[in-house]
Design a protein around this motif. Sequence first.
Motif, short mmCIF file in Angstrom:
data_model
loop_
_atom_site.label_atom_id
_atom_site.label_comp_id
_atom_site.label_asym_id
_atom_site.label_seq_id
_atom_site.Cartn_x
_atom_site.Cartn_y
_atom_site.Cartn_z
N GLU A 233 0.81 -1.21 0.00
CA GLU A 233 0.00 0.00 0.00
C GLU A 233 0.85 1.26 0.00
OE1 GLU A 233 -2.02 -0.73 3.66
OE2 GLU A 233 -3.54 -2.00 2.73
N ALA A 234 2.11 1.14 0.44
CA ALA A 234 2.98 2.30 0.59
C ALA A 234 4.41 1.79 0.77
CB ALA A 234 2.56 3.14 1.80
N MET A 235 5.36 2.72 0.69
CA MET A 235 6.75 2.39 0.99
C MET A 235 7.43 3.64 1.53
SD MET A 235 9.88 0.89 -1.33
CE MET A 235 10.36 2.43 -2.12
N GLN A 236 7.87 3.59 2.77
CA GLN A 236 8.52 4.74 3.40
C GLN A 236 9.99 4.41 3.63
OE1 GLN A 236 6.66 7.48 3.63
NE2 GLN A 236 8.56 8.54 4.04
N THR A 237 10.87 5.24 3.14
CA THR A 237 12.30 5.03 3.35
C THR A 237 12.90 6.19 4.13
OG1 THR A 237 13.11 6.12 1.33
CG2 THR A 237 12.48 3.80 1.14
N SER A 238 14.03 5.90 4.76
CA SER A 238 14.80 6.93 5.45
C SER A 238 15.95 7.32 4.53
CB SER A 238 15.31 6.41 6.80
OG SER A 238 15.93 5.14 6.66
N ILE A 239 16.35 8.58 4.60
CA ILE A 239 17.43 9.09 3.75
C ILE A 239 18.70 9.15 4.59
CG2 ILE A 239 18.25 11.03 2.36
CD1 ILE A 239 15.28 11.87 2.06
N TRP A 240 19.76 8.54 4.08
CA TRP A 240 21.05 8.50 4.76
C TRP A 240 22.09 9.17 3.86
CZ3 TRP A 240 21.55 6.21 9.62
CH2 TRP A 240 20.38 5.60 10.09
N TYR A 241 22.74 10.19 4.41
CA TYR A 241 23.78 10.92 3.68
C TYR A 241 25.09 10.75 4.44
CZ TYR A 241 26.17 14.78 1.32
OH TYR A 241 27.05 15.55 0.61
N ARG A 242 26.05 10.13 3.78
CA ARG A 242 27.35 9.85 4.40
C ARG A 242 27.18 9.17 5.77
NH1 ARG A 242 30.51 15.40 2.61
NH2 ARG A 242 30.45 14.93 0.39
N GLY A 243 26.27 8.22 5.82
CA GLY A 243 26.06 7.43 7.03
C GLY A 243 25.20 8.07 8.11
N GLN A 244 24.65 9.26 7.84
CA GLN A 244 23.81 9.96 8.82
C GLN A 244 22.36 10.01 8.32
OE1 GLN A 244 25.02 11.23 11.82
NE2 GLN A 244 26.87 10.15 11.17
N LEU A 245 21.42 9.73 9.22
CA LEU A 245 20.00 9.86 8.91
C LEU A 245 19.66 11.34 8.79
CD1 LEU A 245 17.13 8.66 8.63
CD2 LEU A 245 16.99 8.72 11.12
N ILE A 246 19.11 11.74 7.63
CA ILE A 246 18.85 13.17 7.41
C ILE A 246 17.42 13.47 6.94
CG2 ILE A 246 21.27 13.75 6.97
CD1 ILE A 246 20.42 13.91 3.93
N GLY A 247 16.59 12.44 6.78
CA GLY A 247 15.24 12.73 6.33
C GLY A 247 14.50 11.48 5.91
N SER A 248 13.43 11.71 5.17
CA SER A 248 12.58 10.60 4.75
C SER A 248 11.97 10.90 3.39
CB SER A 248 11.47 10.40 5.79
OG SER A 248 10.68 9.31 5.46
N ILE A 249 11.80 9.84 2.62
CA ILE A 249 11.14 9.94 1.32
C ILE A 249 10.46 8.61 1.06
CG2 ILE A 249 13.19 9.19 0.02
CD1 ILE A 249 12.27 11.21 -2.19
N GLY A 250 9.37 8.66 0.36
CA GLY A 250 8.71 7.40 0.06
C GLY A 250 7.44 7.60 -0.73
N PHE A 251 6.71 6.48 -0.83
CA PHE A 251 5.42 6.46 -1.49
C PHE A 251 4.36 6.35 -0.39
CE2 PHE A 251 8.17 4.00 -4.55
CZ PHE A 251 8.26 4.98 -5.52
N PRO A 252 3.78 7.47 0.05
CA PRO A 252 2.74 7.37 1.08
C PRO A 252 1.49 6.67 0.56
CG PRO A 252 2.96 9.64 0.33
CD PRO A 252 4.06 8.86 -0.33
N ARG A 253 1.32 6.66 -0.76
CA ARG A 253 0.18 5.99 -1.36
C ARG A 253 0.60 5.35 -2.68
NH1 ARG A 253 -1.25 9.53 1.58
NH2 ARG A 253 -1.63 11.60 0.87
N LEU A 254 0.24 4.08 -2.82
CA LEU A 254 0.39 3.36 -4.09
C LEU A 254 -1.02 3.00 -4.56
CD1 LEU A 254 3.32 1.01 -3.04
CD2 LEU A 254 3.48 2.93 -4.66
N HIS A 255 -1.43 3.59 -5.66
CA HIS A 255 -2.78 3.37 -6.19
C HIS A 255 -2.66 2.34 -7.32
CE1 HIS A 255 -4.32 6.84 -3.95
NE2 HIS A 255 -3.23 7.46 -4.33
N TRP A 256 -2.84 1.08 -6.98
CA TRP A 256 -2.66 0.01 -7.95
C TRP A 256 -3.74 0.02 -9.02
CZ3 TRP A 256 1.91 -2.01 -8.12
CH2 TRP A 256 2.70 -1.99 -6.98
#
Length: 185
Positions: free
Chosen positions: A70-93
């Motif tokens: 239904e969705a896919m949420q990922t964390s953003i890692w820059y040079r080994g540090q967690l700096i944010g989030s990006i993903g698909f809050p909604r997947l409309h199949w």
Amino acid sequence: MGRAPILCMQIDEDLQLRLLETCYAEEYYRLIDRNRTHLGRWMPWVKYENSPETTKAYIHQSLVHFANDEAMQTSIWYRGQLIGSIGFPRLHWSDRTAEIGYWLDAEAQGRGVITRACRALINYAFERYNMNKVEIHTAVGNVRSRAVPERLGFTLESIIPQHQWLHDRYVDVVIYGLFRRDWQG
């Protein structure tokens, strides 16, 4: 040595997207808390992320949505540090459309991180999920967020007046769309 993430996309030597897992809950919460004023300007959900426990519950729920496609949420890692989030809050199949949502630590802005991460998720949506369209929704006044889809060749499709309640007022939301046939990824 820690265990490997369930899903990890290596974007380049500096940038990685990892499936948002409960093992990141405390670090994720601290990042949100440190950016509460910055994020709160445009993200109404920030007020609900008020403890590591609520963050862990959110992450658990996002994993359920991921398991159910239904969705896919990922964390953003820059040079080994967690700096944010990006993903698909909604997947409309049913109509083969994926929506991308994102946020970033205030100190990490201006490095092209979100643009590169979006590019990777657009490719993922079209190649892995076989979507026909990717959308990005954002408040009309959120200039930095709007710059991302504009930079990536999305088309401004509509502006929905008073579509989102943001703290004490309604804000207009702009919808950007990109079709598979138009992607130059």
